[in-house]
Design a protein around this motif. Sequence first.
Motif, short mmCIF file in Angstrom:
data_model
loop_
_atom_site.label_atom_id
_atom_site.label_comp_id
_atom_site.label_asym_id
_atom_site.label_seq_id
_atom_site.Cartn_x
_atom_site.Cartn_y
_atom_site.Cartn_z
N ALA A 17 -1.26 0.28 -9.23
CA ALA A 17 -0.91 0.23 -7.81
C ALA A 17 -2.16 0.48 -6.97
O ALA A 17 -2.99 1.33 -7.30
CB ALA A 17 0.16 1.28 -7.48
N LYS A 18 -2.27 -0.27 -5.89
CA LYS A 18 -3.44 -0.17 -5.03
C LYS A 18 -3.67 1.27 -4.57
O LYS A 18 -2.78 1.91 -4.04
CB LYS A 18 -3.26 -1.08 -3.81
CG LYS A 18 -4.47 -1.15 -2.93
CD LYS A 18 -4.27 -2.14 -1.82
CE LYS A 18 -5.53 -2.19 -0.97
NZ LYS A 18 -5.39 -3.20 0.08
N GLY A 19 -4.88 1.76 -4.83
CA GLY A 19 -5.27 3.09 -4.38
C GLY A 19 -4.81 4.24 -5.26
O GLY A 19 -5.19 5.37 -5.05
N CYS A 20 -3.99 3.97 -6.26
CA CYS A 20 -3.48 5.04 -7.12
C CYS A 20 -4.45 5.28 -8.27
O CYS A 20 -4.93 4.35 -8.89
CB CYS A 20 -2.10 4.67 -7.68
SG CYS A 20 -1.35 6.00 -8.65
N ARG A 21 -4.72 6.54 -8.55
CA ARG A 21 -5.61 6.90 -9.66
C ARG A 21 -4.88 7.78 -10.67
O ARG A 21 -5.50 8.42 -11.51
CB ARG A 21 -6.86 7.63 -9.14
CG ARG A 21 -7.69 6.85 -8.15
CD ARG A 21 -8.15 5.48 -8.60
NE ARG A 21 -8.87 5.51 -9.85
CZ ARG A 21 -8.99 4.48 -10.68
NH1 ARG A 21 -8.43 3.34 -10.40
NH2 ARG A 21 -9.66 4.57 -11.80
N ASP A 49 5.65 7.25 -10.41
CA ASP A 49 5.94 7.05 -8.99
C ASP A 49 5.92 5.58 -8.57
O ASP A 49 6.62 5.19 -7.65
CB ASP A 49 4.96 7.83 -8.12
CG ASP A 49 5.19 9.33 -8.18
OD1 ASP A 49 6.28 9.76 -8.59
OD2 ASP A 49 4.25 10.08 -7.81
N HIS A 50 5.09 4.75 -9.21
CA HIS A 50 4.94 3.35 -8.79
C HIS A 50 5.65 2.34 -9.68
O HIS A 50 5.65 1.15 -9.39
CB HIS A 50 3.45 3.00 -8.68
CG HIS A 50 2.78 3.65 -7.54
ND1 HIS A 50 1.81 4.62 -7.69
CD2 HIS A 50 2.97 3.51 -6.20
CE1 HIS A 50 1.42 5.03 -6.50
NE2 HIS A 50 2.10 4.37 -5.58
N ARG A 51 6.26 2.81 -10.75
CA ARG A 51 6.92 1.88 -11.67
C ARG A 51 7.93 0.99 -10.96
O ARG A 51 7.90 -0.23 -11.07
CB ARG A 51 7.60 2.66 -12.80
CG ARG A 51 8.39 1.78 -13.73
CD ARG A 51 9.14 2.58 -14.77
NE ARG A 51 10.03 1.70 -15.53
CZ ARG A 51 10.80 2.11 -16.50
NH1 ARG A 51 10.81 3.39 -16.86
NH2 ARG A 51 11.57 1.26 -17.13
N GLY A 52 8.87 1.59 -10.23
CA GLY A 52 9.91 0.83 -9.55
C GLY A 52 9.35 -0.16 -8.54
O GLY A 52 9.80 -1.30 -8.46
N HIS A 53 8.37 0.26 -7.78
CA HIS A 53 7.76 -0.61 -6.76
C HIS A 53 7.10 -1.83 -7.41
O HIS A 53 7.30 -2.97 -6.97
CB HIS A 53 6.73 0.16 -5.95
CG HIS A 53 5.91 -0.69 -5.05
ND1 HIS A 53 6.40 -1.24 -3.90
CD2 HIS A 53 4.63 -1.13 -5.16
CE1 HIS A 53 5.45 -1.98 -3.32
NE2 HIS A 53 4.38 -1.92 -4.07
N LEU A 54 6.33 -1.60 -8.48
CA LEU A 54 5.64 -2.71 -9.15
C LEU A 54 6.64 -3.63 -9.86
O LEU A 54 6.48 -4.86 -9.83
CB LEU A 54 4.59 -2.19 -10.12
CG LEU A 54 3.39 -1.47 -9.45
CD1 LEU A 54 2.49 -0.85 -10.51
CD2 LEU A 54 2.61 -2.42 -8.56
N GLU A 55 7.67 -3.06 -10.48
CA GLU A 55 8.71 -3.89 -11.10
C GLU A 55 9.39 -4.76 -10.06
O GLU A 55 9.61 -5.97 -10.28
CB GLU A 55 9.75 -3.03 -11.82
CG GLU A 55 9.29 -2.47 -13.14
CD GLU A 55 10.29 -1.52 -13.77
OE1 GLU A 55 10.22 -1.34 -14.99
OE2 GLU A 55 11.15 -0.95 -13.06
N HIS A 56 9.74 -4.19 -8.92
CA HIS A 56 10.40 -4.94 -7.85
C HIS A 56 9.51 -6.09 -7.37
O HIS A 56 9.98 -7.21 -7.16
CB HIS A 56 10.77 -4.03 -6.69
CG HIS A 56 11.37 -4.74 -5.53
ND1 HIS A 56 12.66 -5.23 -5.55
CD2 HIS A 56 10.86 -5.08 -4.33
CE1 HIS A 56 12.92 -5.84 -4.40
NE2 HIS A 56 11.84 -5.77 -3.65
#
Length: 78
Positions: A17-21, A49-56
């Motif tokens: 995810a953009k900006g996530c480290r 935290d970003h799994r759902g967003h990236l899957e969507h």
Amino acid sequence: MGRRPPVTEAPEIVCSAKGCREGASWGLRWNNPRLHTADRRKVWLACDDHRGHLEHFLEARGFHRDTVAVGDLDAADG
């Protein structure tokens, strides 16, 4: 020219995810059927935290194939 030093440790596995480290726990396997053969899989890594967003994001485009734990990815993925 200069030689690269040998890799002595595994690269960090971080969220795509953009900006996530944050460390990634999930591998989202996908392909774009217009560009990739049916058996080809690209991988995005995701933290919890970003799994759902990236899957969507991938599902909305018809690219998402499956999600697996990072430990279940193999050399053929990617």
